[in-house]
Design an enzyme around this catalytic site. Structure first.
Site, short mmCIF file in Angstrom:
data_model
loop_
_atom_site.label_atom_id
_atom_site.label_comp_id
_atom_site.label_asym_id
_atom_site.label_seq_id
_atom_site.Cartn_x
_atom_site.Cartn_y
_atom_site.Cartn_z
N GLU A 1 -14.56 14.82 9.66
CA GLU A 1 -14.42 16.03 8.83
C GLU A 1 -14.99 17.23 9.61
O GLU A 1 -15.99 17.09 10.31
CB GLU A 1 -15.24 15.83 7.55
CG GLU A 1 -15.35 17.04 6.64
CD GLU A 1 -16.41 16.86 5.53
OE1 GLU A 1 -17.45 16.22 5.78
OE2 GLU A 1 -16.17 17.38 4.42
N LYS B 1 -9.17 18.71 0.90
CA LYS B 1 -10.19 17.93 0.18
C LYS B 1 -10.19 18.22 -1.32
O LYS B 1 -10.30 19.38 -1.74
CB LYS B 1 -11.56 18.24 0.79
CG LYS B 1 -12.71 17.38 0.30
CD LYS B 1 -13.96 17.69 1.14
CE LYS B 1 -15.15 16.83 0.79
NZ LYS B 1 -16.32 17.14 1.65
N CYS C 1 -14.56 12.79 3.40
CA CYS C 1 -15.98 12.62 3.08
C CYS C 1 -16.27 12.22 1.64
O CYS C 1 -16.17 11.07 1.28
CB CYS C 1 -16.76 13.86 3.49
SG CYS C 1 -18.53 13.49 3.52
#
Ligand code: CDV
Length: 310
Positions: A47, A127, A172
């Site tokens: 990330e 995300k 993540c």
């Protein structure tokens, strides 16, 4: 014939706030060259791979924040990575801060892309689960301002047809949510690529600091097994500025077993031959969704108003 994707998890060590993108890209290329020596088809980076993890600082000046964002992809700084990978015939994925304009409005996303062996971007993911907070909280040892600097992605989890399979992405904090893997699996994903930046210290529950590495593997191994898919989890690791980030980048088989794992907190490549057909071992048996899943009973799972569910 087996559909084997020789996969490299390319962990990056810390990136200083002052380190240039050119320097980081040179480190990524060094890992790519190692991957070529191992015959890799795919290399997965973490990330926000191009810069330090900037949400750890409160910044009021938007120009200072925007310095960490990419306005186009590939851009000049990243072009050498695209060129090298294409020359070596390797596909790759990495995360970056994306600044874009939609309907005349500037948007900021925490994004990850997959690039095929011909150097074309074939998948983009923004995300969905943004952790942290919006305002400065000086009591913390460091900030986690993802909710301030990014907007959550609104496009559903999805897959790309690439590397002879169906490959999806998450970023993540997404890896802690079971919905991530189930959504990906229901959409056919055979492999999930997941980069992360995870501090050892969690300010809201410091009594869990010693469990960070355990939780990291716990959620990804469960996600792999319960959905019969490969999971490639890749860290930005080590002491970045004043913040310790966990490592333990790993490749997890659809059985939930870790088959390769990094053993340092620096730039490191671990490789495994991932046979995508192994997903069937799980999906045709214990987690045969079509035969055994009962979505008609799971109504609370997708209810938007949880209060109404009780
Ligand atoms: N980059 C992240 O999403 N980090 C979170 C931390 C803040 C808990 C994670 O889930 O690892």
């Amino acid at each position: 014939m087996a559909r084997t994707v020789v996969t490299g998890a390319a962990q990056l060590g810390p990136i200083a706030r002052s380190e240039s993108r050119e320097s980081v890209v040179a480190r990524m290329i060094a890992l790519l060259e190692k991957a070529a020596a191992h015959g890799c088809d795919l290399v997965v980076y973490p990330e926000l791979a191009l810069t330090t993890f900037f949400p750890r600082w409160f910044m009021e000046d938007q120009a200072e924040v925007d310095f960490f964002f990419e306005r186009s992809m590939p851009n000049d700084a990243v072009a050498p990575l695209f060129a090298k990978a294409k020359a070596l015939g390797i596909g790759f994925s990495f995360g970056y801060a994306e600044l874009t304009e939609e309907h005349g409005r500037v948007r900021h996303y925490n994004t990850s892309i997959i690039v095929n062996k011909s150097g074309e971007i074939v998948h983009r993911y923004r995300k969905i689960h943004l952790p942290g907070h919006k305002e400065n909280e000086p009591w913390r040892a460091f900030q986690h301002l993802e909710k301030r600097y990014f907007e959550p992605g609104i496009e559903p989890f999805s897959t790309a047809d690439v590397f002879d399979g169906k490959i999806g992405q998450a970023i993540c904090n997404d890896r802690r949510w079971p919905e991530t893997y189930r959504e990906l699996a229901l959409r056919g994903a055979e492999m999930a690529l997941i980069g992360y930046n995870t501090p050892v210290h969690y300010p809201l529950a410091p009594e869990h600091d010693h469990l960070q590495c355990f939780h990291n593997h716990l959620c990804m191994q469960a996600g792999a097994y319960q959905n019969g898919m490969w999971v490639v989890g890749v860290a930005k690791a080590g002491k970045e500025e004043d913040c310790d980030l966990i490592g333990q980048s790993c490749i997890i088989a659809p059985t939930g077993e870790i088959v390769a794992m990094a053993s340092t907190l620096g730039d490191e490549l671990v490789v495994h031959d991932c046979d995508l057909d192994r997903c069937t071992e799980i999906r045709a048996n214990i987690f045969n969704f079509r035969l055994h899943r009962r979505p008609e009973i799971y109504t609370a799972l997708t209810a938007v108003d949880q209060e109404a569910v009780g």
